[in-house]
Design an enzyme around this catalytic site. Structure first.
Site, mmCIF file in Angstrom:
data_model
loop_
_atom_site.group_PDB
_atom_site.id
_atom_site.type_symbol
_atom_site.label_atom_id
_atom_site.label_comp_id
_atom_site.label_asym_id
_atom_site.label_seq_id
_atom_site.Cartn_x
_atom_site.Cartn_y
_atom_site.Cartn_z
ATOM 1 N N HIS A 18 42.141 35.071 38.501
ATOM 2 C CA HIS A 18 41.054 34.110 38.753
ATOM 3 C C HIS A 18 41.495 32.994 39.700
ATOM 4 O O HIS A 18 40.699 32.499 40.496
ATOM 5 C CB HIS A 18 40.515 33.571 37.423
ATOM 6 N N HIS A 41 34.009 45.596 38.444
ATOM 7 C CA HIS A 41 34.318 45.749 37.006
ATOM 8 C C HIS A 41 34.203 44.346 36.408
ATOM 9 O O HIS A 41 35.207 43.651 36.227
ATOM 10 C CB HIS A 41 35.738 46.269 36.796
ATOM 11 N N GLU A 119 28.951 46.426 35.843
ATOM 12 C CA GLU A 119 29.700 46.698 34.606
ATOM 13 C C GLU A 119 29.149 47.990 33.993
ATOM 14 O O GLU A 119 27.949 48.103 33.774
ATOM 15 C CB GLU A 119 29.552 45.508 33.645
ATOM 16 N N ASP A 165 38.736 45.852 39.481
ATOM 17 C CA ASP A 165 39.536 45.376 38.340
ATOM 18 C C ASP A 165 39.396 46.323 37.147
ATOM 19 O O ASP A 165 38.898 45.942 36.087
ATOM 20 C CB ASP A 165 39.046 43.950 37.992
HETATM 21 C C1 SAM Z 1 39.593 44.258 33.104
HETATM 22 S S1 SAM Z 1 37.933 44.310 32.635
HETATM 23 C C2 SAM Z 1 37.143 43.257 33.778
HETATM 24 C C3 SAM Z 1 37.475 41.820 33.677
HETATM 25 C C4 SAM Z 1 36.723 40.934 34.659
HETATM 26 N N1 SAM Z 1 36.820 41.433 36.022
HETATM 27 C C5 SAM Z 1 37.256 39.515 34.611
HETATM 28 O O1 SAM Z 1 38.190 39.191 35.364
HETATM 29 O O2 SAM Z 1 36.731 38.723 33.829
HETATM 30 C C6 SAM Z 1 37.396 45.875 33.214
HETATM 31 C C7 SAM Z 1 35.911 46.166 32.987
HETATM 32 O O3 SAM Z 1 35.578 47.366 33.703
HETATM 33 C C8 SAM Z 1 34.619 48.091 32.961
HETATM 34 N N2 SAM Z 1 34.685 49.485 33.441
HETATM 35 C C9 SAM Z 1 35.480 50.499 33.032
HETATM 36 N N3 SAM Z 1 35.304 51.599 33.811
HETATM 37 C C10 SAM Z 1 34.378 51.261 34.747
HETATM 38 C C11 SAM Z 1 33.801 51.964 35.851
HETATM 39 N N4 SAM Z 1 34.143 53.233 36.127
HETATM 40 N N5 SAM Z 1 32.894 51.321 36.626
HETATM 41 C C12 SAM Z 1 32.536 50.023 36.347
HETATM 42 N N6 SAM Z 1 33.050 49.309 35.307
HETATM 43 C C13 SAM Z 1 33.964 49.921 34.522
HETATM 44 C C14 SAM Z 1 35.070 47.887 31.513
HETATM 45 O O4 SAM Z 1 33.992 48.100 30.620
HETATM 46 C C15 SAM Z 1 35.557 46.432 31.551
HETATM 47 O O5 SAM Z 1 34.544 45.534 31.152
#
Ligand code: SAM
Length: 283
Positions: A18, A41, A119, A165
């Site tokens: 961040h 993500h 998401e 991410d």
């Molecule tokens: C590490 S977390 C994201 C954290 C966020 N970027 C933050 O910094 O606050 C990863 C997220 O990606 C989502 N996710 C997993 N596979 C995905 C995909 N193929 N496409 C989009 N989102 C996905 C998960 O549900 C999760 O919420």
């Protein structure tokens, strides 16, 4: 999909990610021309650190909780956008409302900039939509990240940031992250891309960095923060970011920020930071 970011919000990896995002957005804002940020993500946007998920793991205690004391003035000057997000989100002080990447974006972009939050998890998508649908600058989608790259890039603004991410919870997630970048950069060659990776196991980080290096994409800056030794079964020992097309000046800023974070967030004498080019820009 088992991964829920609520268990990990505010950990050392979130802090690094961040802060770097906030710096990149600060660079983009130096021009009046609008830009767009894609968060492929996104998670849910804001996390309650006194909620059951965060309390269960306590990961935030090794991350955002250690950020309260001020750093040296030259570091604080660069942390200002990140500090502002935290302060605006916690008007009564503290950090128990912890920003996720969507909140960093929403709080730092200007009125004429735009952002897309994506998401895949249905419950987290619903929470994300409920929080941001009211923001006229936001588009919210619930599709696979690679599909997002194919369907939404390049943005009409032709300038901006794409955050990739993934949770790296499934076996082929490394290849999916590589694919997302490959497809994304093909459509938006001038965009800034930021891809997160974990430092875990014997050599996961070394392997993924080598794979990124072999993509044949120029101008890849690597930023890494290790808080403890990495070994098989040892969990998340650190994290890194690959930044493609970093804004001019970011490298020098990160060389001020990352050693300070390593000294603060490292466990015992273990903190290690690195800022180095994986692939140099074309001259
Ligand atoms: C590490 S977390 C994201 C954290 C966020 N970027 C933050 O910094 O606050 C990863 C997220 O990606 C989502 N996710 C997993 N596979 C995905 C995909 N193929 N496409 C989009 N989102 C996905 C998960 O549900 C999760 O919420």
């Amino acid at each position: 999909m088992n991964y829920r970011h609520a268990f990990h919000a505010g950990n050392h990896a979130d802090v690094l990610k961040h802060i770097v995002m906030a710096r990149i957005i600060a660079h983009l804002k130096r021009k009046d021309k609008p830009f767009r940020v894609f968060d492929a993500h996104a998670g849910i946007g804001v996390y309650a650190l006194d909620g059951p998920e965060a309390q269960k793991t306590g990961e935030w205690q090794g991350g955002i909780a250690k950020m309260q004391e001020a750093f040296a003035p030259e570091v604080e000057a660069l942390l200002a956008p990140y500090r502002k997000v935290l302060a605006d989100l916690n008007p009564d002080g503290g950090f128990m409302r912890c920003p996720g990447s969507p909140e960093v974006i929403a709080r730092l972009l200007r009125g004429h900039d735009r952002f897309t939050l994506n998401e895949l998890h249905p419950d987290d998508y619903a929470a994300l939509r409920d929080r941001y649908y009211i923001d006229a600058r936001a588009g919210i989608t619930g599709i696979d990240a690679t599909v997002l790259m194919k369907a939404n890039l390049p943005p009409p603004e032709r300038r901006g940031l794409v955050l990739i991410d993934p949770p790296y919870e499934v076996k082929n997630e490394r290849e999916l992250a590589l694919d997302a970048l490959r497809f994304g950069i093909r459509r938006f060659a001038t965009g800034i891309f930021m891809i997160w990776y974990p430092v875990k196991g014997e050599d996961f980080a070394e392997q993924i960095c080598a794979a990124f290096q072999n993509l044949g994409i120029p101008a890849m800056l690597k930023v890494e923060l290790r808080v403890r030794e990495s070994f098989t079964g040892g969990g998340l020992a650190g994290s890194g970011l690959i930044i493609v097309n970093p804004p001019w000046g970011l490298e020098a800023e990160l060389k001020v920020i990352v050693p300070a974070l390593a000294a603060r967030l490292g466990i015992g004498t273990w903190g290690q930071g690195a800022v180095e080019w994986l692939v140099l820009p074309k001259t």
